[in-house]
Design a protein around this motif. Structure first.
Motif, short mmCIF file in Angstrom:
data_model
loop_
_atom_site.label_atom_id
_atom_site.label_comp_id
_atom_site.label_asym_id
_atom_site.label_seq_id
_atom_site.Cartn_x
_atom_site.Cartn_y
_atom_site.Cartn_z
N THR A 1 -22.38 5.10 -10.91
CA THR A 1 -21.67 4.53 -10.08
C THR A 1 -20.28 4.46 -10.32
OG1 THR A 1 -22.45 3.02 -13.06
CG2 THR A 1 -20.61 2.43 -11.54
N ILE A 2 -19.60 5.79 -10.36
CA ILE A 2 -18.43 6.93 -9.38
C ILE A 2 -18.19 6.08 -8.30
CG2 ILE A 2 -16.84 7.88 -10.00
CD1 ILE A 2 -16.89 8.21 -13.51
N ALA A 3 -19.70 6.74 -7.54
CA ALA A 3 -19.26 7.17 -6.37
C ALA A 3 -19.72 6.45 -5.67
CB ALA A 3 -20.75 8.58 -6.21
N THR A 4 -20.10 5.45 -6.48
CA THR A 4 -20.03 3.30 -5.50
C THR A 4 -19.55 2.76 -5.31
OG1 THR A 4 -21.84 2.72 -7.21
CG2 THR A 4 -22.34 4.32 -4.75
N ASP A 5 -18.49 2.80 -6.65
CA ASP A 5 -17.27 2.09 -6.77
C ASP A 5 -16.45 1.41 -5.74
OD1 ASP A 5 -16.27 -0.05 -8.78
OD2 ASP A 5 -14.44 1.52 -8.74
N LYS A 6 -16.37 0.23 -5.14
CA LYS A 6 -16.12 -0.09 -3.76
C LYS A 6 -14.43 -0.16 -4.56
CE LYS A 6 -18.99 -3.40 -2.55
NZ LYS A 6 -19.66 -4.88 -2.16
N GLU A 7 -14.48 0.06 -5.57
CA GLU A 7 -12.66 0.08 -5.60
C GLU A 7 -12.40 1.11 -5.58
OE1 GLU A 7 -8.89 -0.64 -9.32
OE2 GLU A 7 -10.80 -1.12 -10.00
N ILE A 8 -13.28 2.94 -6.31
CA ILE A 8 -12.39 3.93 -5.58
C ILE A 8 -12.91 4.58 -4.07
CG2 ILE A 8 -13.01 6.02 -6.56
CD1 ILE A 8 -14.32 4.96 -9.77
N TYR B 1 -9.91 5.50 0.65
CA TYR B 1 -9.94 5.84 1.99
C TYR B 1 -8.22 5.13 2.56
CZ TYR B 1 -10.57 2.73 6.42
OH TYR B 1 -10.22 2.57 7.47
N THR B 2 -7.82 4.47 1.23
CA THR B 2 -6.36 4.21 1.83
C THR B 2 -5.79 5.27 1.86
OG1 THR B 2 -6.90 2.13 0.79
CG2 THR B 2 -4.26 2.66 1.10
N ILE C 1 1.01 -1.22 -0.34
CA ILE C 1 -0.02 -0.03 -0.39
C ILE C 1 1.15 1.12 -0.07
CG2 ILE C 1 -1.57 1.80 1.32
CD1 ILE C 1 -2.69 -1.54 1.95
N LEU C 2 1.40 1.11 0.94
CA LEU C 2 2.80 2.31 1.07
C LEU C 2 3.23 2.14 -0.35
CD1 LEU C 2 4.41 1.94 4.42
CD2 LEU C 2 3.15 3.61 3.96
N LYS C 3 4.11 1.43 -1.51
CA LYS C 3 4.88 1.67 -2.84
C LYS C 3 4.12 1.99 -3.43
CE LYS C 3 7.74 -1.98 -1.41
NZ LYS C 3 8.73 -3.14 -1.99
N ASP C 4 2.74 1.34 -3.64
CA ASP C 4 1.42 2.36 -4.23
C ASP C 4 1.28 3.89 -4.40
OD1 ASP C 4 1.51 -0.05 -5.57
OD2 ASP C 4 -0.26 -0.70 -4.65
N HIS C 5 1.33 4.59 -2.70
CA HIS C 5 0.59 6.13 -2.61
C HIS C 5 0.77 6.34 -3.29
CE1 HIS C 5 0.35 9.45 -0.13
NE2 HIS C 5 -0.82 8.69 0.52
N PRO C 6 2.13 7.11 -3.65
CA PRO C 6 2.43 7.60 -4.75
C PRO C 6 1.16 7.94 -6.37
CG PRO C 6 4.17 6.82 -3.79
CD PRO C 6 3.24 6.70 -3.39
N TYR C 7 0.72 6.41 -6.62
CA TYR C 7 0.48 6.45 -7.44
C TYR C 7 -1.07 6.26 -7.55
CZ TYR C 7 5.12 5.13 -8.86
OH TYR C 7 6.34 5.30 -8.77
N ILE C 8 -1.40 6.39 -6.27
CA ILE C 8 -3.32 6.32 -5.90
C ILE C 8 -4.11 7.14 -7.04
CG2 ILE C 8 -4.60 6.45 -3.97
CD1 ILE C 8 -3.69 5.10 -2.11
N TYR D 1 -4.60 6.07 -10.26
CA TYR D 1 -5.30 4.84 -10.11
C TYR D 1 -6.71 5.10 -10.23
CZ TYR D 1 -0.37 1.73 -9.14
OH TYR D 1 0.39 1.83 -9.33
N ILE D 2 -7.31 6.87 -9.11
CA ILE D 2 -8.39 5.98 -9.57
C ILE D 2 -9.09 7.04 -10.63
CG2 ILE D 2 -9.87 8.06 -8.13
CD1 ILE D 2 -8.26 7.37 -5.17
N LYS D 3 -7.81 8.17 -11.15
CA LYS D 3 -8.34 8.53 -13.26
C LYS D 3 -8.31 7.40 -13.44
CE LYS D 3 -8.54 11.85 -15.99
NZ LYS D 3 -9.09 12.06 -16.25
N GLU D 4 -8.36 6.42 -13.48
CA GLU D 4 -8.08 4.93 -14.13
C GLU D 4 -9.44 4.36 -14.27
OE1 GLU D 4 -4.24 2.89 -14.21
OE2 GLU D 4 -3.22 4.29 -15.48
N ARG D 5 -9.16 4.46 -13.12
CA ARG D 5 -10.79 3.64 -12.96
C ARG D 5 -12.16 4.56 -13.05
NH1 ARG D 5 -13.17 -0.91 -13.31
NH2 ARG D 5 -14.38 -1.32 -11.26
N GLU D 6 -12.07 5.68 -13.06
CA GLU D 6 -13.45 6.32 -13.24
C GLU D 6 -13.07 6.69 -14.86
OE1 GLU D 6 -12.28 10.42 -11.54
OE2 GLU D 6 -13.22 9.92 -9.42
N ASP D 7 -12.34 6.66 -15.55
CA ASP D 7 -11.82 6.86 -17.19
C ASP D 7 -13.20 5.25 -17.47
OD1 ASP D 7 -11.83 8.96 -16.88
OD2 ASP D 7 -9.16 9.31 -17.60
#
Length: 129
Positions: free
Chosen positions: A60-67, A72-73, A12-19, A22-28
């Motif tokens: 869908t974007i507002a309720t997407d569990k991954e986003i 939260y992370t 999680i810490l290694k991914d933190h700079p890229y979160i 990741y959110i933008k890619e998921r929303e797209d």
């Protein structure tokens, strides 16, 4: 702490700079889904068809569990980073936020004028938090 939990938090810490990316890619991917082209050409056009696509995408974007999990992370890691001391912040940035970290605990200890065990303890305390 179990080693699996420890490794998960480190990832999680290694991914933190890229979160944010990741959110933008998921929303797209939700906003612009891949739709296979329909080869069934012809026929009539549906009348009175309601277009609620924009509202559906927003919901869908507002309720997407991954986003939700990614946001939260990010918030939890940011809170822990704000509450930590300078040495621990430097340790975490050096070990997890750099793309290719070459520092070891001993090297960090020399850089920060701490012993290897102090560096390990500070890192462990941060990961527990």
């Amino acid at each position: 702490m179990r080693s699996g939990t420890y490794k998960h938090i480190e990832q999680i810490l290694k991914d933190h700079p890229y979160i944010d990316r990741y959110i933008k890619e998921r929303e797209d991917s939700i906003s612009y889904p891949y739709v296979e082209r329909d080869n069934n050409v012809g026929g009539g056009k549906a009348q009175f068809k309601n277009n609620e696509g924009t509202a559906r995408v927003a919901i869908t974007i507002a309720t997407d569990k991954e986003i939700i999990f990614l946001k939260y992370t990010k918030r939890m890691v940011d809170e822990c980073l704000e509450e930590t001391d300078e040495d621990t912040l430097e340790i975490i940035q050096e070990l997890y936020f750099k793309k290719r970290s070459t520092m070891t605990l001993t090297g960090l200890g020399r850089m920060l004028n701490l012993s290897r065990s102090q560096v390990a303890r500070k890192r462990s305390d941060f990961l527990k938090r």
